[in-house]
Structure formats: C-alpha cells, structure tokens
Design a protein around this motif. Structure first.
Motif, mmCIF file in Angstrom:
data_model
loop_
_atom_site.group_PDB
_atom_site.id
_atom_site.type_symbol
_atom_site.label_atom_id
_atom_site.label_comp_id
_atom_site.label_asym_id
_atom_site.label_seq_id
_atom_site.Cartn_x
_atom_site.Cartn_y
_atom_site.Cartn_z
ATOM 1 N N CYS A 106 -0.395 3.856 12.213
ATOM 2 C CA CYS A 106 0.104 2.474 12.146
ATOM 3 C C CYS A 106 -0.902 1.579 11.420
ATOM 4 O O CYS A 106 -0.514 0.749 10.589
ATOM 5 N N GLY A 107 -2.189 1.742 11.719
ATOM 6 C CA GLY A 107 -3.216 0.950 11.055
ATOM 7 C C GLY A 107 -3.268 1.215 9.563
ATOM 8 O O GLY A 107 -3.382 0.282 8.760
ATOM 9 N N LEU A 108 -3.171 2.477 9.171
ATOM 10 C CA LEU A 108 -3.207 2.821 7.746
ATOM 11 C C LEU A 108 -1.979 2.295 7.011
ATOM 12 O O LEU A 108 -2.081 1.787 5.888
ATOM 13 N N MET A 109 -0.812 2.413 7.655
ATOM 14 C CA MET A 109 0.401 1.883 7.008
ATOM 15 C C MET A 109 0.297 0.375 6.823
ATOM 16 O O MET A 109 0.658 -0.154 5.775
ATOM 17 N N ALA A 110 -0.205 -0.316 7.831
ATOM 18 C CA ALA A 110 -0.349 -1.771 7.725
ATOM 19 C C ALA A 110 -1.386 -2.141 6.668
ATOM 20 O O ALA A 110 -1.196 -3.097 5.907
ATOM 21 N N ALA A 111 -2.469 -1.376 6.603
ATOM 22 C CA ALA A 111 -3.561 -1.697 5.680
ATOM 23 C C ALA A 111 -3.135 -1.617 4.221
ATOM 24 O O ALA A 111 -3.639 -2.352 3.377
ATOM 25 N N PHE A 112 -2.198 -0.719 3.923
ATOM 26 C CA PHE A 112 -1.818 -0.506 2.532
ATOM 27 C C PHE A 112 -0.420 -1.024 2.199
ATOM 28 O O PHE A 112 0.159 -0.616 1.189
ATOM 29 N N LEU A 113 0.108 -1.909 3.036
ATOM 30 C CA LEU A 113 1.380 -2.547 2.692
ATOM 31 C C LEU A 113 1.231 -3.296 1.374
ATOM 32 O O LEU A 113 0.241 -4.007 1.176
ATOM 33 N N PRO A 114 2.192 -3.174 0.461
ATOM 34 C CA PRO A 114 2.084 -3.916 -0.812
ATOM 35 C C PRO A 114 1.943 -5.425 -0.610
ATOM 36 O O PRO A 114 1.198 -6.079 -1.332
ATOM 37 N N SER A 115 2.626 -5.972 0.389
ATOM 38 C CA SER A 115 2.530 -7.420 0.621
ATOM 39 C C SER A 115 1.125 -7.819 1.041
ATOM 40 O O SER A 115 0.705 -8.952 0.809
ATOM 41 N N VAL A 116 0.388 -6.895 1.647
ATOM 42 C CA VAL A 116 -0.996 -7.168 2.046
ATOM 43 C C VAL A 116 -1.930 -6.984 0.855
ATOM 44 O O VAL A 116 -2.715 -7.870 0.501
ATOM 45 N N ALA A 117 -1.825 -5.822 0.218
ATOM 46 C CA ALA A 117 -2.765 -5.490 -0.857
ATOM 47 C C ALA A 117 -2.586 -6.364 -2.092
ATOM 48 O O ALA A 117 -3.563 -6.744 -2.737
ATOM 49 N N PHE A 118 -1.343 -6.698 -2.416
ATOM 50 C CA PHE A 118 -1.091 -7.411 -3.667
ATOM 51 C C PHE A 118 -0.842 -8.904 -3.493
ATOM 52 O O PHE A 118 -0.781 -9.637 -4.466
ATOM 53 N N PHE A 119 -0.674 -9.357 -2.255
ATOM 54 C CA PHE A 119 -0.471 -10.790 -2.051
ATOM 55 C C PHE A 119 -1.434 -11.358 -1.022
ATOM 56 O O PHE A 119 -2.189 -12.279 -1.309
ATOM 57 N N GLY A 120 -1.433 -10.791 0.190
ATOM 58 C CA GLY A 120 -2.220 -11.349 1.284
ATOM 59 C C GLY A 120 -3.699 -11.463 0.985
ATOM 60 O O GLY A 120 -4.326 -12.486 1.281
ATOM 61 N N LEU A 121 -4.275 -10.431 0.390
ATOM 62 C CA LEU A 121 -5.710 -10.433 0.121
ATOM 63 C C LEU A 121 -6.079 -11.199 -1.139
ATOM 64 O O LEU A 121 -7.252 -11.469 -1.371
ATOM 65 N N ARG A 122 -5.114 -11.539 -1.962
ATOM 66 C CA ARG A 122 -5.408 -12.187 -3.239
ATOM 67 C C ARG A 122 -5.277 -13.703 -3.190
ATOM 68 O O ARG A 122 -5.506 -14.372 -4.195
ATOM 69 N N HIS A 123 -4.891 -14.245 -2.046
ATOM 70 C CA HIS A 123 -4.687 -15.690 -1.953
ATOM 71 C C HIS A 123 -5.343 -16.229 -0.692
ATOM 72 O O HIS A 123 -5.358 -15.570 0.341
ATOM 73 N N PHE A 124 -5.844 -17.424 -0.806
ATOM 74 C CA PHE A 124 -6.483 -18.118 0.314
ATOM 75 C C PHE A 124 -5.388 -18.886 1.042
ATOM 76 O O PHE A 124 -5.170 -20.067 0.794
ATOM 77 N N MET A 125 -4.673 -18.188 1.922
ATOM 78 C CA MET A 125 -3.462 -18.737 2.525
ATOM 79 C C MET A 125 -3.560 -18.773 4.050
ATOM 80 O O MET A 125 -4.261 -17.966 4.656
ATOM 81 N N LEU A 126 -2.791 -19.670 4.646
ATOM 82 C CA LEU A 126 -2.768 -19.819 6.092
ATOM 83 C C LEU A 126 -2.073 -18.658 6.788
ATOM 84 O O LEU A 126 -2.491 -18.228 7.863
ATOM 85 N N ASP A 127 -0.993 -18.149 6.191
ATOM 86 C CA ASP A 127 -0.172 -17.141 6.863
ATOM 87 C C ASP A 127 -0.976 -15.907 7.244
ATOM 88 O O ASP A 127 -0.881 -15.410 8.362
ATOM 89 N N PHE A 128 -1.737 -15.421 6.294
ATOM 90 C CA PHE A 128 -2.469 -14.181 6.525
ATOM 91 C C PHE A 128 -3.558 -14.375 7.567
ATOM 92 O O PHE A 128 -3.783 -13.507 8.416
ATOM 93 N N ALA A 129 -4.213 -15.516 7.535
ATOM 94 C CA ALA A 129 -5.255 -15.794 8.527
ATOM 95 C C ALA A 129 -4.658 -15.926 9.927
ATOM 96 O O ALA A 129 -5.236 -15.448 10.907
ATOM 97 N N ALA A 130 -3.480 -16.548 10.028
ATOM 98 C CA ALA A 130 -2.832 -16.724 11.332
ATOM 99 C C ALA A 130 -2.273 -15.411 11.876
ATOM 100 O O ALA A 130 -2.113 -15.259 13.087
#
Length: 196
Positions: A106-130
């Motif tokens: 489950c951790g590995l699947m979450a870690a490599f989700l495209p929405s995480v790798a290509f969006f969440g980590l590339r922007h300084f956004m509230l959603d990902f931090a929350a």
C-alpha cells in the motif's frame, strides 16, 4: 515573484497558486524576522480577508530560517509532507489488515501514484500538505475502535485540528470519517462512544 525567479532557478516552473503561497511565505518570513508579530495578528485575525490558513507558509518561513531564502527550501516542506503521508498510508493499511507485505505494498502504491509524483511533489500546495495529517487521523480513527479508546481519540482530534490548520476547507474531508463510523457501527452492531 519575477525578482525571485531571476535570482533563483526552481526545479520546475511554479504553478500559479504555488507563487501566491511562496509570496505569503516570504512576507511572513520577513515579518517574523523583523519581529512584526502585531502585523501578522492583524493580517490573519483582525483584517478578516485571509480565507486560507497560514500554517503551510509559516512552515516554509521556518525552513527559510533554517536553510536560507532559496524558494526550493519551501518545497522541502512538501517533501516532508510526502514522507509523513506515505508513512501514514502504511500505518493505516497496517491498522486495517496487520500484514507487513500488505502495508508495504500500500505504501509503495501510494508513493508512486502519478498524481503524487507528477503533481503533488512539484507544487507548493495546501492539499498535499493537509493530506499528511489527514491520513494519520484516519488511521487513529480506525484504531480508536468506534471511539472507545480515549488516547487514540485524543490523537485523532489533534491530527484533525492540524489538518484543518493546514487547509481550512478540509472540513469536508471529514465526511468520510463520519461514513467510517456509521459503517463500522452498523457492521459491529455497536454504538460509538460519543463521550470520547
């Protein structure tokens, strides 16, 4: 923003909201550095025109104090949130089904989700931090056994508060927690301990 972009080269071009949040982080950094705490109080409490919680940019301001004014340092907050979120996914999976292989998968699947790798980590956004404290609060909600274990309920409440402090509109996320409580109480034929 133009001056910062000329002075520093980010790993990727900032998204519009990211620039706004970086601006707020720099403004609050300078206010904190100059001990202008009455200004911060007025900005977030008295004036009433801030609809977004300042917690994310205050964390960025702390990282500016620690590592310097390079805007990349604000993205370290997001990287930290990512690590907290992944560990929360693993912990939640473990509480649902205590098997090391299942939790790791489950951790590995979450870690490599495209929405995480290509969006969440590339922007300084509230959603990902929350999302980081929210996933942990979900784990402690399940661990509380229909709110009967008071210590887990207290940790759940603290994590829920941190989630809301990071993103005020995340209150709607907690409808899923109400659904979890309802479904668990129907399946177990028990009432939650509302006193806790």
């Amino acid at each position: 923003n133009i001056q910062w972009l000329q002075m520093y080269q980010l790993l990727n071009a900032p998204q519009a909201d990211s620039l706004v949040y970086l601006t707020e982080a720099y403004n609050d950094y300078w206010a904190m550095r100059n001990l202008e705490f009455p200004y911060l109080f007025e900005k977030y409490i008295t004036w009433g025109n801030q609809h977004v919680s300042p917690m994310l940019w205050w964390l960025a301001a702390i990282f500016f104090f620690l590592f310097g004014l390079d805007p990349v340092n604000a993205y370290l907050v997001i990287a930290l949130a990512y690590l907290v979120w992944i560990s929360g996914v693993v912990y939640l999976a473990w509480n649902i089904y205590p098997d090391a292989k299942y939790a790791t998968a489950c951790g590995l699947m979450a870690a490599f989700l495209p929405s995480v790798a290509f969006f969440g980590l590339r922007h300084f956004m509230l959603d990902f931090a929350a999302a980081a404290p929210f996933i942990w609060s979900t784990a402690f909600l399940i661990k509380s056994d229909l709110l009967t274990k008071r210590s887990n309920v207290m940790i759940y409440g603290a994590l829920a508060a941190v989630t809301i402090l990071l993103r005020t509109t995340s209150v709607v996320y907690f409808f899923s927690h109400a659904a979890i409580i309802i479904i668990q109480s129907v399946m177990r034929k028990r009432h939650p301990h509302y006193g806790n």
